[in-house]
Design a protein around this motif. Sequence first.
Motif, short mmCIF file in Angstrom:
data_model
loop_
_atom_site.label_atom_id
_atom_site.label_comp_id
_atom_site.label_asym_id
_atom_site.label_seq_id
_atom_site.Cartn_x
_atom_site.Cartn_y
_atom_site.Cartn_z
N ARG A 1 0.83 -1.21 0.00
CA ARG A 1 0.00 0.00 0.00
C ARG A 1 0.87 1.27 0.00
N THR B 1 0.88 4.08 -2.85
CA THR B 1 0.68 5.48 -2.46
C THR B 1 1.82 6.35 -2.99
N LEU C 1 -10.10 4.50 -5.08
CA LEU C 1 -9.24 4.25 -3.93
C LEU C 1 -9.66 2.99 -3.17
N LEU D 1 -6.77 1.55 -0.88
CA LEU D 1 -6.01 2.74 -0.50
C LEU D 1 -6.85 3.80 0.17
N MET E 1 -5.29 5.78 2.83
CA MET E 1 -4.14 6.57 2.42
C MET E 1 -4.53 7.93 1.87
N GLU E 2 -5.86 8.21 1.81
CA GLU E 2 -6.31 9.48 1.25
C GLU E 2 -5.68 10.70 1.90
N TYR F 1 -2.84 11.08 3.30
CA TYR F 1 -1.44 11.21 2.89
C TYR F 1 -1.32 11.74 1.46
N VAL F 2 -2.14 11.21 0.57
CA VAL F 2 -2.11 11.64 -0.82
C VAL F 2 -2.47 13.12 -0.91
#
Length: 906
Positions: free
Chosen positions: A755, A759, A788, A793, A796-797, A799-800
């Motif tokens: 992941r 990312t 996503l 993911l 991980m939103e 962070y993106v």
Amino acid sequence: MTSAAPEPPKTTAAAQNAAGRTEAADSGVPTETTLPKSWEPQAVEADLYQRWIDAGYFTADPKSDKPGFSIVLPPPNVTGSLHMGHALDHTLMDVLCRRKRMQGFEVLWLPGMDHAGIATQMVVEKQLDAQGANRHELGRDKFIERVWDWKAESGGTILEQMRRIGDSVDWTRERFTLDEGLSRAVQTIFKNLYDSGLIYRAERLVNWSPVLQTAISDIEVKHEEVDGELVSLRYGSLQDDEPHVIVATTRVETMLGDTAVAVHPEDERYRHLIGTTVYHPITERQIPIVADDYVDPAFGSGAVKITPAHDPNDFEIGLRHDLPMPTIMDEQARISGTGTEFDGMDRFEARVKIRERLASEGRVVAEKRPYVHSVGHSERGGEVIEPRLSKQWWVKVADLATMAGDAVRDGDTVIHPKSLEPRWFAWVDDMHDWCISRQLWWGHRIPIWYGPEGDVVCLGPDETAPEGYVQDPDVLDTWFSSGLWPFSTMGWPDATPELAKFYPTSVLVTGYDILFFWVARMMMFGRFVAESESAKAPGKVPFHDVFLHGLVRDEFGRKMSKSRGNGIDPLDWVERFGADALRFTLARGANPGSDLPVGEDHAQAARNFATKLFNATRFALMNGAKPGELPPFGDLTDADRWILDRLDAVRAEVDAAFDRYEFGKACEALYHFAWDEFCDWYLELSKVQFGTDEAAATTRAVLGNVLDTLLRLLHPVIPFVTETLWTALTAEESVVIADWPSAVGAPQDNRAAGRIADTQHLITEIRRFRSDQGLRPGQKVPARITGLAEADLSEMEPYVASLAKLTPAGDEFSVSASIEVRVSRTTLTVELDTSGTVDIEAEKRRLAKDLSSAEKELSQTSAKLGNDAFLAKAPEHVVEKIRTRQRVAEEEVARIGSRLAALGGA
């Protein structure tokens, strides 16, 4: 599934605090951290080094229960100063020693200096000459006093320079090859060798320096290509129908010492002359024509004049054919004892005069000028070396060399890299007897005494010569005493605690260029001591491993030299970039047997790396990071688990590389982990985690532990910055005495790693796409990401959004650009609303300017690569660098052209 870019985290107290600390770190505002605002190595290195010395960290204890690890420093000349070769040697030895201390070994790195007989005597003689005096006027004893005075006042510059680069040597055990203990060892082994019939005196051919008036060793002779002359001379009758031969020589003056002419036994042209004699045109003697396989019938006329006392090949032919060997030059290379008009002339003056006389007699058949050939020169004085027959002391090396070869064959000593073993065997299996006497005054005087009735005695260190006996005036070659260095420095021939603990030494680190000289001599003496019952030998070999590194070259791969003006003063780099930058540059390029090109760009990059670590640690401290017990693995985020996995993998890779002496590979692994993964990714991901109360505590723990391990792994290579950062992070005494890192022990999480990789790929593609759209790096734009959840993911939103500078897609969101990104499980769609964020005309003008620059670069690189003359002369790595520039330029032209087309042209 369609997902909007996430809302920024709620402004909690923790989030405000983290954000404030992050901004402070970015801006350099003073904070509660104990670190200064920036890394200034020159301000701290000297004090740090002295603190290490005062604390006794480098002092070895032979009574310790720890396993022993030892290295002896190749002793630099007392006249020397640190050059890049030394800096490489010392850096690599220091890396090994610092790591072994951290691994729990009792480490002895023993320093010292070589008395450097020729170099040191030259320095003092030049001083005397400037005062209108010479050593002969002073006398031997007074002259030696002057040399000792010079050593006390001016010798040992290099020792202070060693401190500047951080050498962790045991200064309490510093030795000098002429100190009392080492002199005792020299006398002992000389007598042991003499009594064993391995030292003898004989008249043999040597490298003679007419300036120094002494024999010198092969390593002190450098061969240079010079423009000389090849003169073909007629021996015998001037009548073509009467016996005669034509010989060619580059040294006409040596013909005064000719005692034969040699031809190949199968050469039909001269077979009828073999066994006859031919008239010598200067000495007017008849000299024999002999047959010898050495002669190359295809070179010149196929006939060679033989001067046994002044040419090494002729000397061997002279031995085979029992020829006379008259010496025709004195100690200053003046013609002497020939009974000709040329006596008293310097050899080069005689060369001209003899050629002129022979030409006037019609005996010069041909002259070739310039004739480029290799000529030996003295490394110290620069004068042309004269091969000269001289009575000297020799070591009979046949048995010793066999033992040295067997040590490697039997695996008692291992050479790294293994590819250099054949060179070792080629040398030791074909060694010639070693000339150990020098006609100097500074050095170990040969312990041979001559009696009034012609008696000869060899005395050990505790023996006294009978009354009326006179000691041999010569001194020993400095390689003789340095050949004892691994065990003489530890107190041999006495049985000392140091010998019991630290000998044989663990590893010898040196350049492959002196493999045959110093290393072979140490091995021979070490093996002799081991085999000798009277020697109280502590071990079979002087070292278990021999690590041979390459030469430091300039950034274009050329050998550094004064004539090229491309030498680099390592102390200059220390002043400008810091000792760590010098060390990291050298260690990063060092792998077994390979040369390493270095330039100022490398040192600047290493300095930037230290600064990067400094800023990362400062950020960590401002956010409360501290090493300690890690939280339960289940409480960690994907980012935490990923960085811990990567840390374990890199630690294992670094350990394996150091164990194989692959310093460059270890440094590359640490560099890319620290910069590319830890700083560029984990620190940025941690900023998001510091913004939430749930993850802040675990992030502080993970960040502290990773940084703790990373700094310990880097410490052997860059000790100063890591000491500064590690003590600030841990509040412990010193990283010098910290434990070497072991595995974190957390279970590997492949899902987290996958992941994070997805990312990273997503963020990288969005950043590239933003750049293509003309967005500034910090400019935030509304975005929507689709897919996503399918990509696993969703978590991980945040962070993106943070790292790609995205904001949520609002009610008036209008898609003006989009990109599809393939990740592990699916393809994601990223849509951006760039309306009102890009000035189209301004962007087109900017792109047109960039396109012009890229096209110019492409044209220039293509022109160079299309130039056959350039390709023939340029080193391969330079050509490859230009090819890389060409590829980058091609990609830029294509990328910018595509972007311009999308915007509607220029």
